[in-house]
Design a protein around this motif. Structure first.
Motif, PDB file in Angstrom:
ATOM      1  N   VAL A  84      39.974  39.060  55.665  1.00 47.95           N
ATOM      2  CA  VAL A  84      40.841  38.327  54.516  1.00 47.95           C
ATOM      3  C   VAL A  84      39.695  37.429  53.972  1.00 47.95           C
ATOM      4  CG1 VAL A  84      42.529  36.760  53.715  1.00 47.95           C
ATOM      5  CG2 VAL A  84      42.905  38.666  55.220  1.00 47.95           C
ATOM      6  N   VAL A  85      38.885  36.696  54.838  1.00 49.01           N
ATOM      7  CA  VAL A  85      37.983  35.597  54.163  1.00 49.01           C
ATOM      8  C   VAL A  85      37.115  36.110  53.131  1.00 49.01           C
ATOM      9  CG1 VAL A  85      36.178  33.958  54.906  1.00 49.01           C
ATOM     10  CG2 VAL A  85      38.233  34.328  56.437  1.00 49.01           C
ATOM     11  N   PRO A  86      36.033  37.104  53.432  1.00 47.54           N
ATOM     12  CA  PRO A  86      35.097  37.604  52.326  1.00 47.54           C
ATOM     13  C   PRO A  86      36.020  38.308  51.166  1.00 47.54           C
ATOM     14  CG  PRO A  86      34.881  38.800  54.401  1.00 47.54           C
ATOM     15  CD  PRO A  86      35.912  37.781  54.656  1.00 47.54           C
ATOM     16  N   GLN A  87      37.064  38.952  51.683  1.00 47.50           N
ATOM     17  CA  GLN A  87      37.812  39.541  50.772  1.00 47.50           C
ATOM     18  C   GLN A  87      38.418  38.559  49.382  1.00 47.50           C
ATOM     19  OE1 GLN A  87      41.620  41.219  51.723  1.00 47.50           O
ATOM     20  NE2 GLN A  87      41.773  42.504  50.116  1.00 47.50           N
ATOM     21  N   VAL A  88      38.874  37.692  49.846  1.00 45.22           N
ATOM     22  CA  VAL A  88      39.838  36.791  49.026  1.00 45.22           C
ATOM     23  C   VAL A  88      38.422  35.801  48.206  1.00 45.22           C
ATOM     24  CG1 VAL A  88      41.303  34.708  48.897  1.00 45.22           C
ATOM     25  CG2 VAL A  88      41.929  36.883  50.173  1.00 45.22           C
ATOM     26  N   MET A  89      37.525  35.438  49.225  1.00 46.65           N
ATOM     27  CA  MET A  89      36.524  34.506  48.532  1.00 46.65           C
ATOM     28  C   MET A  89      35.992  35.132  47.543  1.00 46.65           C
ATOM     29  SD  MET A  89      34.278  32.169  50.745  1.00 46.65           S
ATOM     30  CE  MET A  89      32.716  31.422  50.217  1.00 46.65           C
ATOM     31  N   SER A  90      35.612  36.448  47.818  1.00 47.22           N
ATOM     32  CA  SER A  90      34.827  37.177  46.531  1.00 47.22           C
ATOM     33  C   SER A  90      35.755  37.349  45.266  1.00 47.22           C
ATOM     34  CB  SER A  90      34.207  38.549  46.908  1.00 47.22           C
ATOM     35  OG  SER A  90      35.329  39.210  47.694  1.00 47.22           O
ATOM     36  N   LEU A  91      37.098  37.602  45.409  1.00 44.99           N
ATOM     37  CA  LEU A  91      38.000  37.493  44.282  1.00 44.99           C
ATOM     38  C   LEU A  91      38.321  36.411  44.010  1.00 44.99           C
ATOM     39  CD1 LEU A  91      40.806  40.037  45.880  1.00 44.99           C
ATOM     40  CD2 LEU A  91      39.007  40.461  43.870  1.00 44.99           C
ATOM     41  N   CYS A  92      38.278  35.186  44.477  1.00 45.19           N
ATOM     42  CA  CYS A  92      38.382  33.948  43.905  1.00 45.19           C
ATOM     43  C   CYS A  92      37.293  33.478  43.150  1.00 45.19           C
ATOM     44  CB  CYS A  92      38.750  32.929  45.167  1.00 45.19           C
ATOM     45  SG  CYS A  92      40.470  33.180  45.787  1.00 45.19           S
ATOM     46  N   LEU A  93      35.992  33.763  43.789  1.00 41.48           N
ATOM     47  CA  LEU A  93      34.699  33.355  43.145  1.00 41.48           C
ATOM     48  C   LEU A  93      34.588  33.997  41.906  1.00 41.48           C
ATOM     49  CD1 LEU A  93      31.805  32.136  43.651  1.00 41.48           C
ATOM     50  CD2 LEU A  93      31.009  34.386  44.006  1.00 41.48           C
ATOM     51  N   LYS A  94      34.806  35.353  41.786  1.00 41.66           N
ATOM     52  CA  LYS A  94      34.739  36.073  40.592  1.00 41.66           C
ATOM     53  C   LYS A  94      35.753  35.726  39.345  1.00 41.66           C
ATOM     54  CE  LYS A  94      33.066  39.418  37.828  1.00 41.66           C
ATOM     55  NZ  LYS A  94      32.409  40.735  38.533  1.00 41.66           N
ATOM     56  N   SER A  95      37.013  35.209  39.945  1.00 41.07           N
ATOM     57  CA  SER A  95      37.868  34.820  38.844  1.00 41.07           C
ATOM     58  C   SER A  95      37.695  33.176  38.508  1.00 41.07           C
ATOM     59  CB  SER A  95      39.459  35.117  39.314  1.00 41.07           C
ATOM     60  OG  SER A  95      39.637  34.593  40.665  1.00 41.07           O
ATOM     61  N   GLY A  96      36.920  32.714  39.395  1.00 46.07           N
ATOM     62  CA  GLY A  96      36.499  31.150  38.906  1.00 46.07           C
ATOM     63  C   GLY A  96      37.536  30.379  39.777  1.00 46.07           C
ATOM     64  N   ASN A  97      38.320  30.743  40.744  1.00 36.26           N
ATOM     65  CA  ASN A  97      39.120  29.623  41.301  1.00 36.26           C
ATOM     66  C   ASN A  97      38.727  29.222  42.656  1.00 36.26           C
ATOM     67  OD1 ASN A  97      42.170  30.065  40.350  1.00 36.26           O
ATOM     68  ND2 ASN A  97      41.384  32.115  40.056  1.00 36.26           N
ATOM     69  N   ALA A  98      38.952  28.163  42.744  1.00 36.55           N
ATOM     70  CA  ALA A  98      38.519  27.243  44.026  1.00 36.55           C
ATOM     71  C   ALA A  98      39.582  27.898  45.268  1.00 36.55           C
ATOM     72  CB  ALA A  98      38.544  25.765  44.073  1.00 36.55           C
ATOM     73  N   THR A  99      39.153  27.738  46.256  1.00 31.01           N
ATOM     74  CA  THR A  99      40.033  28.398  47.376  1.00 31.01           C
ATOM     75  C   THR A  99      39.952  27.460  48.893  1.00 31.01           C
ATOM     76  OG1 THR A  99      39.321  30.341  46.597  1.00 31.01           O
ATOM     77  CG2 THR A  99      40.850  30.319  48.388  1.00 31.01           C
ATOM     78  N   ILE A 100      41.144  27.203  49.189  1.00 30.79           N
ATOM     79  CA  ILE A 100      41.342  26.675  50.572  1.00 30.79           C
ATOM     80  C   ILE A 100      41.730  27.604  51.406  1.00 30.79           C
ATOM     81  CG2 ILE A 100      42.179  24.791  51.988  1.00 30.79           C
ATOM     82  CD1 ILE A 100      42.506  23.160  49.527  1.00 30.79           C
ATOM     83  N   PHE A 101      41.034  27.970  52.705  1.00 33.90           N
ATOM     84  CA  PHE A 101      41.369  29.166  53.759  1.00 33.90           C
ATOM     85  C   PHE A 101      42.061  28.331  54.798  1.00 33.90           C
ATOM     86  CE2 PHE A 101      37.919  30.898  51.284  1.00 33.90           C
ATOM     87  CZ  PHE A 101      38.574  32.293  51.203  1.00 33.90           C
ATOM     88  N   LYS A 102      43.251  28.866  55.279  1.00 34.26           N
ATOM     89  CA  LYS A 102      43.495  28.299  56.750  1.00 34.26           C
ATOM     90  C   LYS A 102      44.033  29.729  57.402  1.00 34.26           C
ATOM     91  CE  LYS A 102      45.335  26.196  60.122  1.00 34.26           C
ATOM     92  NZ  LYS A 102      45.257  27.490  61.116  1.00 34.26           N
ATOM     93  N   GLY A 103      43.265  30.148  58.435  1.00 32.06           N
ATOM     94  CA  GLY A 103      43.292  31.190  59.327  1.00 32.06           C
ATOM     95  C   GLY A 103      44.029  31.016  60.701  1.00 32.06           C
ATOM     96  N   GLY A 104      44.676  32.074  61.215  1.00 29.10           N
ATOM     97  CA  GLY A 104      45.359  31.617  62.481  1.00 29.10           C
ATOM     98  C   GLY A 104      44.074  31.245  63.534  1.00 29.10           C
ATOM     99  N   SER A 105      44.942  30.510  64.379  1.00 28.77           N
ATOM    100  CA  SER A 105      44.023  29.873  65.482  1.00 28.77           C
ATOM    101  C   SER A 105      43.375  31.259  66.434  1.00 28.77           C
ATOM    102  CB  SER A 105      44.787  28.825  66.590  1.00 28.77           C
ATOM    103  OG  SER A 105      45.855  29.632  66.992  1.00 28.77           O
ATOM    104  N   GLU A 106      43.835  32.264  66.506  1.00 27.72           N
ATOM    105  CA  GLU A 106      43.624  33.282  67.355  1.00 27.72           C
ATOM    106  C   GLU A 106      42.131  33.981  66.694  1.00 27.72           C
ATOM    107  OE1 GLU A 106      46.307  33.389  65.637  1.00 27.72           O
ATOM    108  OE2 GLU A 106      45.782  34.560  63.984  1.00 27.72           O
ATOM    109  N   ALA A 107      42.133  33.619  65.358  1.00 31.71           N
ATOM    110  CA  ALA A 107      40.629  34.103  64.931  1.00 31.71           C
ATOM    111  C   ALA A 107      39.761  33.007  64.398  1.00 31.71           C
ATOM    112  CB  ALA A 107      40.951  34.903  63.719  1.00 31.71           C
TER     113      ALA A 107
END
Lengths: 451, 451
Positions: B132-155
């Motif tokens: 999810v990290v690279p997928q969403v980060m690239s979409l947010c970057l392209k659309s000009g949105n800042a992003t805060i990720f919070k993933g599960g502790s298992e990953a």
């Protein structure tokens, strides 16, 4: 009429899917009848309004109601006529329902249509102004949205007379499900409405900032509105001084109680010595109280401006976050367009902000980086309004970052659905070995239904 | 990296206005570097993933982690390559920022532009899947949105390795504010993120239904997502039986764990005697358990269908509201298309519903009145997906009634602002006696900025 608010909301939800499919002609016919019936029942409605006004006058005398609330409650002859012609005007607006927004051919015989449709059930919660009822009801009807109204108790009789007249009119057009429109009357109903996210899709509060803020803070239903309007004008070093003076004056004094009037004037330090004394004189001549930061005070004291000619205060930190809604303006000197942008994004309410500048680079910087619904370049903040923007009718002004932003017309009451039309296609054929390929070709084809 | 979540969110908000103004070329350059750096750090990232997998294996053995969660956690070679090519693909998508959506001339020299812009700060909260990290980060970057990720502790290790690689890549492109992207790592941060409606403009949760529901129920920030997918197929009396069988089978078995698989089959009583026995045989051959209402059971018993050939249960009221995500299907006989619509609007999750019919009137009725984001006409429910709809990338599937609905691509991360460009106009000249009139003329003129 003695249904509980839950029954009303459930019945609105059920009716909403039918209202969503009523044709334009029928909706316009209903609007015409609504206008006629309003006119027919004029005396009855004004009589109900007089009852509310009697009560209100007592409250006013006891200091429990402000003059402005009283004025908004009162249905004058002119207001009544505006109300009726408002309903007639909505019939002239283009029907926003059922438009094909995009068409993509996924494969031969498999076409995806994106079709505009109403949001569903709108909850309108408002204070004092009974003219909201016909205005919002006609916009919701035209856009195919069911509606639950909750007006203030101070306008109880007016609201009921208007609502019953309008629902009576709708009853004469049997194709319109009259269960789509409901009036809630008790204070407890508001609290319940705020919890009904299973039935109500969007809330539109109309009233004071505190009132809107209360609604926003107490519901999980999306709210279309804004709870404050802290707007700014920034005078760039490159500003045309005569032009800037005109715009900064209008932005403050043309109607200071409006949400789109400016509350803070930011002046670039390089132009302050020339601009600020002239501007301060204009404001002083128009009874605007100035709250000055240290630097702007110093600039004015050094100039020929007569400090005793105006009401002048020192600005405190609190002033940068204040919406005066009055003839008061805070003033601050900034070093650059970037400092102005930083101040606006930090202290503003993302509503409407103005730049006065003749430098295209600074204008671009400001328009790009100010995070507000409306950015005015060398024009008054007061233009930020649905009617002035040419929307025909204004549902509200939104400072939200999703769905709709700025002045919102009927488009803010719309969403879409996807309709995929095929001839037996299954996903299994488009996966794995030998998978068919998607075409994904955009076309201008419109979605057609029988009728 | 030891900032608090509040500091991260504030820094993202500040950076977001700058990211919103980065040019397409620069953004695409950053995406290219991101893909390169992922490739370069492949071993490091897979090593981090192996660490997570070791922990996960222990949890699996102790019964604390499901196999499917474990599978989603694992970065296989194929998944890694998909991840990298996903970033490359986003560079090819059209830049959604800065488009002129509409232009209205209000008066001579006073023009209103509606310009697309990013929403601002997106909070992405997800379980297990590190891709999810690279997928969403690239979409947010392209659309000009800042992003805060919070993933599960298992990953945790995988997410950190991916995030640091990507932010490292972005640091090589100085025009991109790298403070626009943050990783939150502690469980307490989630609760805090849900309260940060002053900084976070939109939340995108990715994970189980319960997880999404928890997010929706515990924040006032708008949430893009859906917490359940109770989808239906309705077989009309006019259905083409062979076509209906194909579509109903695919809609259930092609990937039963997906949200767009059907959970309930509604069959018109007039076609049930002919259709249902054939369909039941197909389902039985494919190991689908059937939960029958009284009438469909009676129909099958009266037919030549071998009841012992299939796993058959009686349906209870609860079944109509159940999402099985498994090879289980509830079956109900209805008298008409209207009864089917009524059932779907009452029990469904407004996600995706199918009609099998050759009668245009019934199709129109169904497509018009079913209150779902996606209506499939003679096509499988499984087509309801961003990739299949041709969106290039899917941000999520929304069952909301505002902003975006159905499969959502980058357009769901966009809003707009109004820019009014004038030359000193003031509202005072457009009101009262001798008021200037607004022109309100729509044009195709695009908003231009220096660059």
């Amino acid at each position: 009429m003695n249904h509980t608010i839950e029954e009303k909301a459930y019945s609105a939800k059920r009716a909403s899917v039918h209202l969503a499919n009523v044709s334009t002609d029928i909706k316009n016919k209903a609007l015409a009848v609504m206008a006629q019936e309003l006119q027919k029942n004029k005396e009855l409605i004004l009589e109900a309004n007089r009852k509310d006004l009697e009560e209100a006058e007592k409250m006013k005398k006891e200091g429990k109601m402000s003059s402005s609330l009283y004025d908004r409650l009162k249905l004058s002859d002119a207001k009544f006529n505006d109300m009726v012609s408002g309903v007639v005007d909505v019939a002239k607006l283009e029907d926003p329902v059922g438009k094909t927004l995009s068409t993509v051919v996924l494969d031969e015989g498999l076409t995806l249509y994106q079709i505009s449709c109403p949001i569903g059930v709108i909850g309108v919660i408002f204070e004092a102004r009974p003219d909201v009822v016909p205005q919002v009801m006609s916009l919701c009807l035209k856009s195919g949205n069911a509606t639950i109204f909750k007006g203030g108790s101070e306008a109880k009789n007016s609201n009921r007379a208007l609502f019953e007249t309008l629902v009576g009119a709708i009853s004469k057009v049997p194709e319109i499900p009259k269960e789509a429109f409901h009036l809630a009357e008790s204070r407890e109903d508001v609290a319940k409405m705020l919890e009904m996210d299973n039935y109500i899709d969007l809330l539109i509060p109309r009233g004071s900032n505190d009132f809107v803020k209360y609604i926003q803070d107490n519901t999980r239903i999306p709210v279309l509105g804004h709870s404050s309007g802290i707007c700014h004008a920034y005078v760039d070093e490159s500003a045309d001084i005569e032009l800037a003076k005109k715009v900064c004056l209008d932005s403050k004094i043309q109607y200071p109680a409006a949400c789109n009037a400016i509350e803070t004037l930011l002046v670039n330090e390089k132009i302050a010595g020339e601009f600020l004394p002239q501007m301060a004189k204009l404001y002083a001549d128009n009874n605007v109280e100035l709250r000055l930061d240290g630097e702007s005070e110093a600039v004015l004291k050094k100039s020929k401006f007569d400090m005793s000619s105006a009401c002048i205060q020192k600005a405190t930190e609190k002033d940068w976050d204040s919406e005066y809604n009055d003839l008061i303006l805070s003033v601050k000197i900034v070093k650059s367009v970037d400092e102005a942008i930083e101040h606006i994004n930090k202290h503003g309410s993302h509503h409407t902000d103005v730049i006065l500048s003749q430098n295209q680079k600074n204008i671009d910087q400001f328009a790009g980086l100010v995070d507000s619904g409306n950015v005015m370049i060398n024009a008054s903040s007061r233009f930020s309004d649905g009617f002035r923007y040419g929307k025909g009718a204004e549902v509200g002004i939104s400072t939200n970052k999703i769905h709709s932003r700025g002045p919102v017309g009927m488009e803010g009451l719309m969403i879409y659905k996807y309709i995929l039309s095929g001839s037996g296609q299954v996903v299994a054929n488009y996966t794995g070995v030998g998978a068919k390929k998607y075409v994904h070709k955009r076309t201008d084809e419109k979605y057609c239904r029988l009728q």
